[in-house]
Design a protein around this motif. Structure first.
Motif, PDB file in Angstrom:
ATOM      1  N   PRO A   1      50.873  44.279  39.309  1.00  0.00           N
ATOM      2  CA  PRO A   1      49.946  45.232  39.005  1.00  0.00           C
ATOM      3  C   PRO A   1      50.333  46.365  38.200  1.00  0.00           C
ATOM      4  O   PRO A   1      49.632  47.019  37.323  1.00  0.00           O
TER       5      PRO A   1
ATOM      6  N   GLN B   1      43.445  48.192  27.972  1.00  0.00           N
ATOM      7  CA  GLN B   1      43.464  47.442  29.136  1.00  0.00           C
ATOM      8  C   GLN B   1      44.385  48.191  30.191  1.00  0.00           C
ATOM      9  O   GLN B   1      44.166  47.800  31.428  1.00  0.00           O
TER      10      GLN B   1
ATOM     11  N   ASN C   1      43.041  49.932  33.432  1.00  0.00           N
ATOM     12  CA  ASN C   1      42.261  49.339  34.289  1.00  0.00           C
ATOM     13  C   ASN C   1      40.829  50.086  34.911  1.00  0.00           C
ATOM     14  O   ASN C   1      40.513  50.272  35.919  1.00  0.00           O
TER      15      ASN C   1
END
Length: 482
Positions: free
Chosen positions: A179, A229, A232
């Protein structure tokens, strides 16, 4: 096809030997050269990683003591590794931490096949190598007969499972992306692209205005999308093409800025082509919307915007409003060490989009050899990544090897060239130097070209030239003094 028949054909393939003590290969390297067009040697995994970026290797022969570093560089963690089976001489905490480390970017796994060498006869070491994915194991000291048997076995296996090995060789793994791994789809590990990743990571959560500069095809829009992006979180976007003056609507921009309930990206593409009168309009717009804290400015330019400021063609006040941070996307010829991995990425994407003809395309790709990848890395790529993508897709779909495609491209260029010297250089691939140069100038030009060929790696350049690294450093110091 029998083993004897396979050995009669000199395959257009490449092998890399990773071995700290290369002296043991002196006597048997000729065996490898009999079956491989390209044979390269590396003393460690770091050295090997540079060679991997330059060439496409079909096989690796690895000393067991460096196999963990090899896995760490090339992320062969798709092979199940049980920590209980670590080799007896490598089972330390530092090694185990390396196994558990996850790369911060997806990677292409190549080559799928590798052979392990070691002085160890212990069954746990052999089992460990197999669990790491080794297709064979050679106990040192290596003799010519055993090496010949191992290579023959590998060649035979390749002929049997050719389609499968090609497909596995192109596997693009994104499952290891954590992540926290940002900008992971900037394909490549060159110094230039690493710097771009670092800068975007630093500025991604700030509110500073960003100017993305780079030649056509270097990926400015892609860089912006990655930046967007990486946060998030949902955002709004206004993309304005400055070549279309009707898009620079002051009232509409103010309306969107005032009514957006999400953070808003205000993106100006081709900002350098904005006429002077419209630059003043844009400056007024920016002054009027600066009260909105959720607005992030991004501008893109295919040329260095400050050069237009110096020529009096762009307002200096507007420049400094748009360029609080500047990120320059490098042209592809400045990151040629990324071309092999980019090529495989585009091949893989083309295969995913062409499911009906996938087997046929895999067969087309299996015909590519060492010289095909070398011609890709040596081409200048004026159209950058976009041109590389187009070239790879054409070669794959039309079943034209890259070397042949480049020769056709050179012929096309020749038809438009009026310079005989330029034509002869394209045909031969050589770089002609002025006849009035002295030997010192020629030496400097050649050494500089070799260093550039290896992506600035002086160690590899020294090995290529047959001199020591100290000699390269001494030459460069002499040039600086001159």
């Amino acid at each position: 096809m029998s083993v004897e028949q396979i050995q009669c054909v000199k395959l257009d393939r490449a092998v890399l030997v990773i071995e700290p003590d290369l002296s043991i290969w002196t006597a048997i390297s000729s065996l490898l050269k009999r079956d491989f067009v390209l044979v390269e040697f590396a003393r460690n995994a770091e050295h090997a990683s540079v060679l991997f970026q330059r060439f496409n290797f079909n096989l690796c022969i690895i000393e067991l003591s460096v196999i963990d570093d090899f896995c760490s560089f090339f992320s062969l963690s798709h092979h199940a590794v049980n920590q209980d089976y670590a080799p007896s001489h490598l089972s330390d905490k530092k090694t185990q931490l390396r196994f558990n480390s996850i790369p911060d970017a997806p990677c292409l796994v190549f080559p799928q096949q590798f052979i392990v060498t070691s002085k160890s006869h212990k069954s746990e070491d052999i089992l460990y190598a197999i669990r790491k994915g080794a297709c064979d194991y050679i106990v040192k000291p290596i003799n010519a007969l055993e090496m010949n048997e191992v290579i023959s076995r590998w060649l035979f296996q390749q002929s049997v499972i050719a389609d499968t090995s090609v497909e596995d060789n192109l596997t693009f793994s994104t499952q290891e992306k954590t992540p926290n791994s940002l900008f992971s789809f900037f394909i490549g590990d060159s110094i230039a692209i690493q710097q771009v990743k670092r800068t975007l990571t630093i500025i991604r959560s700030t509110g500073h205005a960003l100017l993305l500069e780079g030649e056509v095809g270097t990926g400015k829009k892609f860089a912006f999308k990655q930046l967007q992006q990486s946060l998030n979180s949902p955002t709004d976007l206004i993309m304005i093409d400055c070549r279309d003056l009707s898009q620079l609507d002051e009232q509409q921009i103010r309306f969107y800025c005032a009514n957006s309930k999400l953070p808003l990206w205000l993106v100006f593409n081709h900002i350098a082509e904005l006429p002077m009168d419209k630059q003043l309009v844009l400056l007024i717009i920016l002054d009027s919307i600066k009260i909105y804290e959720q607005i992030r400015l991004v501008s893109m330019s295919a040329t260095r915007l400050f050069s237009r400021v110096q020529k009096g063609e762009f307002l200096i006040e507007l420049y400094y409003r748009l360029a609080e941070f500047i990120v320059v996307l490098p042209p592809l010829h400045q990151r040629s060490e990324d071309i092999v991995i980019l090529t495989k990425f585009f091949i893989n994407r083309c295969l995913m989009k062409s499911a009906a003809t996938r087997k046929e395309l895999l067969n087309n790709y299996s015909q590519w050899g060492v010289t095909d990848f070398q011609c890709l890395t040596e081409y200048y790529w004026p159209g950058n990544i976009q041109e590389l993508k187009n070239t790879i897709e054409q070669c794959l779909l039309l079943n034209i090897a890259p070397k042949e495609y480049m020769q056709r491209l050179a012929t096309t260029h020749n038809q438009h060239s009026t310079n005989p010297l330029e034509t002869s250089e394209i045909n031969s691939g050589q770089h002609y130097l002025p006849v009035d140069w002295d030997l010192k100038s020629i030496e400097k030009a050649h050494i500089t070209r070799v260093i550039k060929h290896y992506g600035g790696n002086k160690m590899l350049a020294a090995e290529h030239l047959g001199v020591s690294r100290k000699t390269i450093d001494r030459k460069i110091k002499e040039w600086d003094l001159d």
